[in-house]
Design a protein around this motif. Sequence first.
Motif, PDB file in Angstrom:
ATOM      1  N   ARG A  89       0.857  -1.189   0.000  1.00  0.00           N
ATOM      2  CA  ARG A  89       0.000   0.000   0.000  1.00  0.00           C
ATOM      3  C   ARG A  89       0.896   1.242   0.000  1.00  0.00           C
ATOM      4  NH1 ARG A  89      -2.833  -3.783  -0.368  1.00  0.00           N
ATOM      5  NH2 ARG A  89      -4.893  -4.197   0.517  1.00  0.00           N
ATOM      6  N   PRO A  90       0.588   2.228  -0.823  1.00  0.00           N
ATOM      7  CA  PRO A  90      -0.457   2.197  -1.839  1.00  0.00           C
ATOM      8  C   PRO A  90      -0.002   1.414  -3.064  1.00  0.00           C
ATOM      9  CG  PRO A  90       0.728   4.261  -1.969  1.00  0.00           C
ATOM     10  CD  PRO A  90       1.300   3.518  -0.795  1.00  0.00           C
ATOM     11  N   GLU A  91      -0.958   0.914  -3.800  1.00  0.00           N
ATOM     12  CA  GLU A  91      -0.634   0.227  -5.045  1.00  0.00           C
ATOM     13  C   GLU A  91      -0.127   1.230  -6.074  1.00  0.00           C
ATOM     14  OE1 GLU A  91      -3.367  -1.503  -8.467  1.00  0.00           O
ATOM     15  OE2 GLU A  91      -3.341  -2.851  -6.725  1.00  0.00           O
ATOM     16  N   ARG A  92       0.910   0.854  -6.799  1.00  0.00           N
ATOM     17  CA  ARG A  92       1.443   1.696  -7.873  1.00  0.00           C
ATOM     18  C   ARG A  92       1.536   0.875  -9.154  1.00  0.00           C
ATOM     19  NH1 ARG A  92       6.967   4.203  -6.295  1.00  0.00           N
ATOM     20  NH2 ARG A  92       6.566   5.329  -8.235  1.00  0.00           N
ATOM     21  N   PHE A  93       1.394   1.547 -10.276  1.00  0.00           N
ATOM     22  CA  PHE A  93       1.545   0.927 -11.600  1.00  0.00           C
ATOM     23  C   PHE A  93       0.528  -0.185 -11.858  1.00  0.00           C
ATOM     24  CE2 PHE A  93       5.892   2.061 -10.107  1.00  0.00           C
ATOM     25  CZ  PHE A  93       6.036   3.212 -10.865  1.00  0.00           C
ATOM     26  N   GLY A  94      -0.556  -0.215 -11.062  1.00  0.00           N
ATOM     27  CA  GLY A  94      -1.658  -1.121 -11.359  1.00  0.00           C
ATOM     28  C   GLY A  94      -1.446  -2.566 -10.977  1.00  0.00           C
ATOM     29  N   ARG A  95      -0.365  -2.874 -10.218  1.00  0.00           N
ATOM     30  CA  ARG A  95      -0.099  -4.274  -9.865  1.00  0.00           C
ATOM     31  C   ARG A  95       0.498  -4.379  -8.471  1.00  0.00           C
ATOM     32  NH1 ARG A  95       0.583  -4.222 -15.392  1.00  0.00           N
ATOM     33  NH2 ARG A  95      -0.459  -5.949 -16.483  1.00  0.00           N
ATOM     34  N   ARG A  96       0.207  -5.517  -7.826  1.00  0.00           N
ATOM     35  CA  ARG A  96       0.817  -5.822  -6.530  1.00  0.00           C
ATOM     36  C   ARG A  96       1.506  -7.184  -6.600  1.00  0.00           C
ATOM     37  NH1 ARG A  96      -4.297  -4.131  -3.878  1.00  0.00           N
ATOM     38  NH2 ARG A  96      -4.056  -1.992  -3.141  1.00  0.00           N
ATOM     39  N   HIS A  97       2.346  -7.366  -7.593  1.00  0.00           N
ATOM     40  CA  HIS A  97       3.114  -8.602  -7.678  1.00  0.00           C
ATOM     41  C   HIS A  97       4.375  -8.365  -8.490  1.00  0.00           C
ATOM     42  CE1 HIS A  97       0.481  -8.876 -11.358  1.00  0.00           C
ATOM     43  NE2 HIS A  97       1.664  -9.112 -11.897  1.00  0.00           N
ATOM     44  N   MET A  98       5.332  -9.246  -8.313  1.00  0.00           N
ATOM     45  CA  MET A  98       6.481  -9.323  -9.204  1.00  0.00           C
ATOM     46  C   MET A  98       6.163 -10.341 -10.286  1.00  0.00           C
ATOM     47  SD  MET A  98       9.100  -7.323  -8.445  1.00  0.00           S
ATOM     48  CE  MET A  98      10.608  -8.111  -9.019  1.00  0.00           C
ATOM     49  N   PHE A  99       6.965 -10.304 -11.327  1.00  0.00           N
ATOM     50  CA  PHE A  99       6.713 -11.161 -12.474  1.00  0.00           C
ATOM     51  C   PHE A  99       8.037 -11.761 -12.907  1.00  0.00           C
ATOM     52  CE2 PHE A  99       5.916 -11.850 -17.038  1.00  0.00           C
ATOM     53  CZ  PHE A  99       4.742 -12.580 -16.958  1.00  0.00           C
ATOM     54  N   GLY A 100       8.029 -12.999 -13.377  1.00  0.00           N
ATOM     55  CA  GLY A 100       9.276 -13.650 -13.749  1.00  0.00           C
ATOM     56  C   GLY A 100       9.236 -14.248 -15.137  1.00  0.00           C
ATOM     57  N   LEU A 101      10.317 -14.048 -15.864  1.00  0.00           N
ATOM     58  CA  LEU A 101      10.484 -14.646 -17.186  1.00  0.00           C
ATOM     59  C   LEU A 101      11.982 -14.684 -17.481  1.00  0.00           C
ATOM     60  CD1 LEU A 101       8.848 -15.702 -19.654  1.00  0.00           C
ATOM     61  CD2 LEU A 101       9.132 -13.428 -20.658  1.00  0.00           C
ATOM     62  N   PRO A 102      12.517 -15.809 -17.959  1.00  0.00           N
ATOM     63  CA  PRO A 102      13.934 -15.853 -18.301  1.00  0.00           C
ATOM     64  C   PRO A 102      14.309 -14.760 -19.304  1.00  0.00           C
ATOM     65  CG  PRO A 102      13.039 -18.074 -18.257  1.00  0.00           C
ATOM     66  CD  PRO A 102      11.876 -17.130 -18.110  1.00  0.00           C
ATOM     67  N   GLN A 103      15.482 -14.185 -19.123  1.00  0.00           N
ATOM     68  CA  GLN A 103      15.877 -13.027 -19.924  1.00  0.00           C
ATOM     69  C   GLN A 103      15.883 -13.310 -21.416  1.00  0.00           C
ATOM     70  OE1 GLN A 103      19.297 -10.804 -18.530  1.00  0.00           O
ATOM     71  NE2 GLN A 103      19.852 -10.218 -20.611  1.00  0.00           N
ATOM     72  N   ASN A 104      16.248 -14.526 -21.805  1.00  0.00           N
ATOM     73  CA  ASN A 104      16.279 -14.802 -23.247  1.00  0.00           C
ATOM     74  C   ASN A 104      14.894 -14.683 -23.865  1.00  0.00           C
ATOM     75  OD1 ASN A 104      15.864 -17.287 -21.668  1.00  0.00           O
ATOM     76  ND2 ASN A 104      15.774 -18.322 -23.630  1.00  0.00           N
ATOM     77  N   ARG A 105      13.846 -15.042 -23.113  1.00  0.00           N
ATOM     78  CA  ARG A 105      12.495 -14.892 -23.634  1.00  0.00           C
ATOM     79  C   ARG A 105      12.068 -13.417 -23.628  1.00  0.00           C
ATOM     80  NH1 ARG A 105      11.168 -16.776 -27.197  1.00  0.00           N
ATOM     81  NH2 ARG A 105       9.015 -16.167 -26.788  1.00  0.00           N
ATOM     82  N   THR A 106      12.464 -12.678 -22.585  1.00  0.00           N
ATOM     83  CA  THR A 106      12.188 -11.239 -22.573  1.00  0.00           C
ATOM     84  C   THR A 106      12.834 -10.565 -23.777  1.00  0.00           C
ATOM     85  OG1 THR A 106      12.042 -11.209 -20.160  1.00  0.00           O
ATOM     86  CG2 THR A 106      12.463  -9.108 -21.240  1.00  0.00           C
ATOM     87  N   GLU A 107      14.076 -10.916 -24.072  1.00  0.00           N
ATOM     88  CA  GLU A 107      14.764 -10.334 -25.225  1.00  0.00           C
ATOM     89  C   GLU A 107      14.075 -10.711 -26.530  1.00  0.00           C
ATOM     90  OE1 GLU A 107      18.844 -11.501 -25.068  1.00  0.00           O
ATOM     91  OE2 GLU A 107      19.304 -10.252 -23.319  1.00  0.00           O
ATOM     92  N   ALA A 108      13.617 -11.957 -26.631  1.00  0.00           N
ATOM     93  CA  ALA A 108      12.935 -12.377 -27.869  1.00  0.00           C
ATOM     94  C   ALA A 108      11.647 -11.589 -28.083  1.00  0.00           C
ATOM     95  CB  ALA A 108      12.642 -13.879 -27.803  1.00  0.00           C
ATOM     96  N   ILE A 109      10.894 -11.360 -27.015  1.00  0.00           N
ATOM     97  CA  ILE A 109       9.651 -10.587 -27.119  1.00  0.00           C
ATOM     98  C   ILE A 109       9.953  -9.141 -27.493  1.00  0.00           C
ATOM     99  CG2 ILE A 109       7.766  -9.641 -25.722  1.00  0.00           C
ATOM    100  CD1 ILE A 109       7.748 -12.395 -24.252  1.00  0.00           C
ATOM    101  N   LEU A 110      10.989  -8.558 -26.894  1.00  0.00           N
ATOM    102  CA  LEU A 110      11.371  -7.187 -27.230  1.00  0.00           C
ATOM    103  C   LEU A 110      11.864  -7.083 -28.668  1.00  0.00           C
ATOM    104  CD1 LEU A 110      13.179  -6.243 -23.905  1.00  0.00           C
ATOM    105  CD2 LEU A 110      11.210  -5.027 -24.853  1.00  0.00           C
ATOM    106  N   ALA A 111      12.643  -8.072 -29.125  1.00  0.00           N
ATOM    107  CA  ALA A 111      13.137  -8.040 -30.502  1.00  0.00           C
ATOM    108  C   ALA A 111      11.989  -8.125 -31.504  1.00  0.00           C
ATOM    109  CB  ALA A 111      14.129  -9.185 -30.731  1.00  0.00           C
ATOM    110  N   ALA A 112      10.994  -8.943 -31.192  1.00  0.00           N
ATOM    111  CA  ALA A 112       9.820  -9.032 -32.072  1.00  0.00           C
ATOM    112  C   ALA A 112       9.065  -7.710 -32.109  1.00  0.00           C
ATOM    113  CB  ALA A 112       8.905 -10.162 -31.603  1.00  0.00           C
ATOM    114  N   ALA A 113       8.945  -7.050 -30.960  1.00  0.00           N
ATOM    115  CA  ALA A 113       8.271  -5.756 -30.909  1.00  0.00           C
ATOM    116  C   ALA A 113       9.066  -4.697 -31.674  1.00  0.00           C
ATOM    117  CB  ALA A 113       8.077  -5.318 -29.462  1.00  0.00           C
ATOM    118  N   LEU A 114      10.388  -4.746 -31.582  1.00  0.00           N
ATOM    119  CA  LEU A 114      11.222  -3.804 -32.336  1.00  0.00           C
ATOM    120  C   LEU A 114      10.952  -3.927 -33.829  1.00  0.00           C
ATOM    121  CD1 LEU A 114      13.650  -1.763 -32.352  1.00  0.00           C
ATOM    122  CD2 LEU A 114      15.129  -3.779 -32.623  1.00  0.00           C
ATOM    123  N   ALA A 115      10.929  -5.148 -34.327  1.00  0.00           N
ATOM    124  CA  ALA A 115      10.653  -5.353 -35.754  1.00  0.00           C
ATOM    125  C   ALA A 115       9.240  -4.915 -36.112  1.00  0.00           C
ATOM    126  CB  ALA A 115      10.864  -6.829 -36.106  1.00  0.00           C
TER     127      ALA A 115
END
Length: 356
Positions: A89-115
């Motif tokens: 409290r207070p909640e910020r950015f609309g979420r009250r949790h952490m999130f996990g994803l291996p970096q290689n998958r994060t990079e793949a998603i970002l690279a696809a968005a870049l293209a």
Amino acid sequence: MHVLICGAGPTGLTAGVELARRGVDVTVFEARDAPSSLSRAVGINPESLHRLGPSGVTEALLAEGVTYTGLMLHRGSQPWAALDFDAARPERFGRRHMFGLPQNRTEAILAAALARHGGRLRRGCTVTGVAQDADGVRLTLDDGHTAQGDWLVGADGTHSRVREAVGIGYPGHRLPDVWSIADIDAPGWPHRDRVALSLLPEGRLAAIVPLGGARLRMISNTEDALAAEPFGVSVAHVHDTGQFRVALRMAERFREGRVLLAGDAAHSHSPAGGRGMNLGIADACDLAERLAEGGIDGYSDARRAEDRHIIAGAERMRRVVTAKSRAARAATLAGARLITALPPFRARFAANFLYG
């Protein structure tokens, strides 16, 4: 405007995505010939998810990753205290949790968005020289080619060639401990939505971070994360192991003329609290907005102040969980029990952990 970016990790790719979606011409240069297959950084905080929403990246991340609802603290193998992130409290950015994803998958998603947003990614390109004048920046690459742009973003890591080429100092020091990681499959591990942390004797620690499915990340400030774990995990398969050292450093400035630094090229610190990748994402989003919409003159001072604040918090956390004296250890454990017992303390701790 044409912006050149060195480094296709999460920081460089985020900068590229955020610039490209605003209509800026972007080229990202990466020394690696192929995407990394290593998980490396895992944690993504609510601020990063908020910042990456307009590009469509957050939706893709959430479709693949793991939601962490809380933190479990152990004293050796003994469960000691549990913190639910929903207490924040207070909640910020609309979420009250952490999130996990291996970096290689994060990079793949970002690279696809870049293209998708019209940016370009060139792999197998190592920067060998940087020159700039009042009108722009020129990169020299190891294949003999050059690239010309209006601005250059150095997101090429702690050993940044861009930072060195423009003469920005990177003062600080290396901590003595060797840290280690192990990515494993452990189908029997029951806590798939929580991070587990164990305080061990003599300042040692061990942590488990779920990566999705049966896969777990083990982390320790010892030379062997697998040997250090006290949780009794049954390991079915080892994907990867490694060691690293922690340095506390910050660039003397994040801008030199038309060259900007972001991410590990600008600062280095411990993994406590999972801040590293998230700071790089914040740097990248900030500089992209300033370049596209104005205000770049304030980038260096603003980001250095914000990053220094977050890094100081991460360093306080590291010192607390790695304290070697029995008295300090006992105080930490007593404090954890107090925090989880009193709602105002729970709310504050959870907010600090999630939002900095």
